[in-house]
Design an enzyme around this catalytic site. Sequence first.
Site, mmCIF file in Angstrom:
data_model
loop_
_atom_site.group_PDB
_atom_site.id
_atom_site.type_symbol
_atom_site.label_atom_id
_atom_site.label_comp_id
_atom_site.label_asym_id
_atom_site.label_seq_id
_atom_site.Cartn_x
_atom_site.Cartn_y
_atom_site.Cartn_z
ATOM 1 C CG LEU A 66 84.627 44.029 24.174
ATOM 2 C CD1 LEU A 66 85.370 44.994 23.266
ATOM 3 C CD2 LEU A 66 83.127 44.173 23.955
ATOM 4 C CB THR A 67 85.634 42.104 28.885
ATOM 5 O OG1 THR A 67 84.302 42.202 28.364
ATOM 6 C CG2 THR A 67 85.662 42.692 30.291
ATOM 7 C CD GLU A 116 75.979 38.057 24.891
ATOM 8 O OE1 GLU A 116 76.023 36.829 25.025
ATOM 9 O OE2 GLU A 116 75.262 38.630 24.038
ATOM 10 N NE ARG A 160 55.627 21.744 51.354
ATOM 11 C CZ ARG A 160 56.238 21.200 52.383
ATOM 12 N NH1 ARG A 160 56.394 19.896 52.422
ATOM 13 N NH2 ARG A 160 56.691 21.945 53.371
ATOM 14 C CD GLU A 177 72.992 48.686 35.452
ATOM 15 O OE1 GLU A 177 73.770 47.800 35.009
ATOM 16 O OE2 GLU A 177 72.072 48.440 36.255
ATOM 17 C CB SER A 235 80.112 49.545 31.032
ATOM 18 O OG SER A 235 79.316 48.588 31.696
ATOM 19 C CB THR A 253 82.175 32.989 27.789
ATOM 20 O OG1 THR A 253 81.610 33.898 28.730
ATOM 21 C CG2 THR A 253 81.460 31.653 27.887
#
Lengths: 388, 259, 352
Positions: free
Chosen positions: A125-126, A364, A269, A368, A132, A158
């Site tokens: 897509l990108t 993905e 610890r 925002e 966006s 990806t």
Amino acid sequence: MDFSFPKEYQLFRRMVRDFAENEVKPLAKAVDREHRVPFETVKKAAALGLMGVPFPQKYGGMGGGEMGYCIMMEELGRICTSTATVIGAHTGIAAMSIYLDGTEEQKQKFLVPLASGRLIGAFGLTEAQAGSDAAAIKTTAVRDGNHFVLNGAKVFITNGDIAGIMTAMAVTDPSLGAYGGITAFIVETDTPGFSIGSLENKMGIRGSSTAECVFQDVRVPKENVLGQFGAGFLTFMKSLDIGRASLGAACLGGAQAAMEGCMEWTMAREQFGVPVATKQSVYFMIADMAAEIEALRSIIYRTAWLIDTHQPHIKEAAICKLYGSEVASRCIHKAVQIHGALGYSRDYWVERAYRDARIAEIFEGTNEIQRIVLASNLFRPYGLRIPS
Amino acid sequence: MKIIVLIKQVLDPAGILIRRDKEKMFINREEYIVGPDSKAALEAALQLKDAGGAEVIALSLGKPRADDALREALAMGCDAAYLLNDEAFAAADVPVTATVLAAAIQKLGGADLVVAGRESGDTGAGQIGSRLAEALSYAQVTDIHALTGVPGAIQATRRWGGGYAAVQALLPAVVTVAPEAFPARYAHGARIMNAYREWQVTTWNASDLGLNDAALKPLLVFRGESFPQPLPVGEQVKGAPASAAHELITALKLQKAIG
Amino acid sequence: MDFGYLDSWIEEQVGKEVVEQTGTGYRNIWVVAEASNGALAPGTVQAMGQARDMADSIGVYVFGVLLGAQAAPLAQQLIAYGADKVLVAGTPVLDEYQPETYSRVLADLVGQYRPEILLLAATALGNDLAPRLAQRLNTGLISHCVKVEIDMSERLLLGTFRILGGEMFNTLACPEARPQMATLQPGYFRTPSQDAYRSGEVQEVEADLSGTAGRLTWLNLDAAFDKPAVPLRKARIVVSAGRGLGNAEGFALAEQLAAALGGVVAGTRGALDEGWIAEEQVVGIGGETVAPDLYIACGLSGDIHHYFGIRNSKLVVAINADEKAPIMKVANYAVVGDARQILPAMLQALTR
């Protein structure tokens, strides 16, 4: 109201957890260090049906639905975000888009090899100027006889360089804009003209590959139009809407791992003569993690249930991604603090988790965008349109 | 080949904490799993199935929740599953367990091979295999680390005399497997999804097996539980190398940390 | 003083059958002996010692049982270890272990002589045979006992064995069925001394094996078997090396110890930097987490970063010249000394 998982899902979770602990975990550090995809894990996962968890068995999938898929993503995300990303992009958005909008012929031809893991999938897509603002893509698809000819370049994809099948969005009519002018295509990556440009050098999830994919007169058969012609935008949004839930599940796993790691460390610890787990400043942080993780767990699996029962889920899925990525970030941020200087060491899992977690708020659909999606779904019933 | 695999569902040891100093066993998380020894038995049987085709039947004596263990066995690749459940079995000791299992195996028409774990991880007596072999008049090979089928027999590598021995046993036979020798496969996801719908788990009770109260009377009685001594912490061993080493080795042998 | 009254009783005893047949009762303690390469198995010897102690406490006899022609000559040794009588089924057929023949012969002998307690060593043979025999005799068997004793008030054998990975013990008894059978875990019982002057009776018995055939073919009694490699995180015994071993020769000692114990080698980041181990063998926060039954830390100081990787070990041994090293406080056994001297001494002690 029975909030327990059905028995087969409990059994499935135990299997995936064992798989993640024994097969994925030993490689987690190495794949990050060496910046390589764990193909051996993909092969083992495919053999167990884990590359097609949500898809029906008649398409070579596992038949686990979204519920099963979220369980797997949670368990993988708990161990190795890179592995979860490789399988997640393949299953959750690439193969998913074919499952949601493909014809029966397309499912048989393309979904079956993806679901069975014979081929890896990617979601194209990108583009450089379209993140966006997904509608601003410039890759074109021009009709030529029985084919469409694709030209353009996708970025940040990806699995782009290891995929055998890519679902790609291209502009088929510039004059019509997002609704009517964009079409989704199923592209077989061995088609002449398809090539890989550069690979991203990422902060985290370095065990996954993120590639620039170049289309130079790539001829795609017209039978490979995915979904309605001109309605590509809707096809992709549908896939992203569902993919968000499982991404949230992977974040849930990551947050869970952060909390478990903190508990183990703080019990062992000692400072000032006592385990640091007994210090309020520390256990308050862990308590906060636990509260957020439980809340996230509830929304993730309720959303999975909504999806599996074919109910509206867009709002809830956006919350899964939005809340999930932020919970994971908060938990891992606290984990670094709790581990002190050790949390800063590249030898230990904490700083890798810190780097891996950051991407979840970005890809993905940035958080925002999720807020826009959420708000617009909140106000729509009142007649108020939220512009993006 | 017809293979019957014995499955025992046990408490997940990861959820159990034993405090020697408090002389108490805490069950922090009550979860039931297919015992690792049973999983190894399943793996051994399924390997034979992969190699030459076999029918593998899972059999478990347990409470109703053992149904989950049998579903897991089916998901791993078994063809059928049977649960032996009855209130009367609740107090079963090892001899009674053997009686019940033998009756079930006979009701199933016997098998070419019965596979069990060498001993169950929890209270493991390690007797069931040999007891069944006697009850069924089958050959037996226990504590095996490798297994192959040949016509009419099985060949196995078993622990023997401090090392290993290669032995062949005529069928029908009972074998028990060493858990570390057969790391269990993962169940295929699709089979897991189908585990609770594609198969029926047949349940038999005492009367289905023709067992009356006399047959189910335990021979052994429980006479107490106890705990080993808590391990020392920071216990110093000093002195010349030879004596220090001797003292350490003696302590380790007493603790059974080394043989 | 005149002890003549004793002489007549002594005369009565000579030639009297050692065995008391009380008719319906079960009496005496038996040990089924195991032998290989012309020697009694250590487990058998320990069982004999235990049997002798128990027999003395309730005033009964100890029988040893030997099967096979090759084992027959060991009867005197059994007597030296405490047997009052040894039954020898010396047919060469029994030189080869077959579950069916051994259980047949033993069941027949049990039926004839009726021991109240029957013990075997929990060896490979004992573990294979005892349950089959118990099933044939329809009696109870308490296996892998780490302790056995007689409850004097009820004249019952109490067998104690490990459960849940050795973290707990259970004790069982067999109130009614006879004989009460138990297998004894070798190494948990003292080895009795041999008393060459002890006397006892050796009796040859016939083994009727008609209709009973073994179904095993022993292809190779000493087969080579390559155990598959166990990943470090699943290893049961780990010998870990730190800078305190000095050099490659020192490190080699750790490797030798691991080999002697059947464990795997690991180490610290320091050992990695020295080039003795590979990245995958580093234990600690930045490396592997291990959970062995036994972790031996050689020449490493073991700060919290290392300890975090070994915190799930069952038993930790630390060998360090510095008794104030962090690991010396958390180890179960802290050996104060130079690992380069302690390790060879340990290797010596193990081979003895």
